[in-house]
Scaffold this motif. Sequence first.
Motif, PDB file in Angstrom:
ATOM      1  N   PRO A 141       0.824  -1.222   0.000  1.00  0.00           N
ATOM      2  CA  PRO A 141       0.000   0.000   0.000  1.00  0.00           C
ATOM      3  C   PRO A 141       0.851   1.263   0.000  1.00  0.00           C
ATOM      4  O   PRO A 141       1.888   1.328   0.672  1.00  0.00           O
ATOM      5  N   TYR A 142       0.399   2.269  -0.767  1.00  0.00           N
ATOM      6  CA  TYR A 142       1.019   3.582  -0.671  1.00  0.00           C
ATOM      7  C   TYR A 142       0.822   4.129   0.739  1.00  0.00           C
ATOM      8  O   TYR A 142      -0.245   3.956   1.337  1.00  0.00           O
ATOM      9  N   GLY A 143       1.838   4.781   1.263  1.00  0.00           N
ATOM     10  CA  GLY A 143       1.764   5.318   2.610  1.00  0.00           C
ATOM     11  C   GLY A 143       2.226   4.348   3.668  1.00  0.00           C
ATOM     12  O   GLY A 143       2.282   4.692   4.850  1.00  0.00           O
TER      13      GLY A 143
END
Length: 282
Positions: free
Chosen positions: A66-68
């Motif tokens: 996941p991004y973040g």
Amino acid sequence: MTPEAPGHAGGDALHFSVLTLFPELLRPFTQEALLGRAAANGLLKFDLHDLREHAGNRWRKVDDTPYGGGAGMVIRVDVVERALAALPSTPDEVILLTPAGQRFDQRLAEELAGRQHIALLCGRYEGFDARVEGLVTREVSIGDYVMMGGEAAAACIMEAVGRLRPGVIGDEESWRADSYSSGLLDYPEYTRPAEWQGHGVPQVLMGGNHAAITRWRRDRALERTLARRPDLLPGAGLTPEDSSALLTLGVDADALAGHGAPPPPTPKRKRTRRPKTPQEPV
């Protein structure tokens, strides 16, 4: 020309397309019991599609980090887009199975039973990229809990919806009287033996008075619903006779209005005849 399956009008089958990482989890479910028989008779159709077939890479990898940051993996939106585009026909509904969706209930099952093609999107890991929400017609949850994937939820929906199609179960009236379809929880059922460990079958069910049986069943459904799911009563289409039954079950007159119940029937007054006055002799 291939002969039509018995009981099936061409093109009337309800078509389920399930998009999943584990199609073999659902294959036996769609081939056995009433669902399997309905599929064999052309009343239902089940297609199980492996999302990995649309990974777009030689490793058949469908997810990414996941991004973040954060734990787990997320299924890619482009994989889902390709899988939906590869379906043989455009679904009436594309349903994302997610704990964040609307609660699945009998009313929704009855609505979906009127469709011709339903696609069910089953997640795994940390779920789908949020952009998948733009590819679906609705998001659905089967309850306030989290499972490891959407396959069990897909099975629930296919059975709840599929059984409502004409011909899938023998007697359509049997599901119309079911819990939730009638607006109330179902009444208790009994069969042989008539006596078991000191517990007998209610006499009214053995007496042959069909009007009395119908009223008994309705009263018992009211009793169960009042005890277990009183929140269902306002939507149950209660009648004045139901109000009388609820009063007998201990609901006070003020609470009847809160349950959406109409006033009970007004008792009919008995008409008394006046005694005839004897005629005087002329």
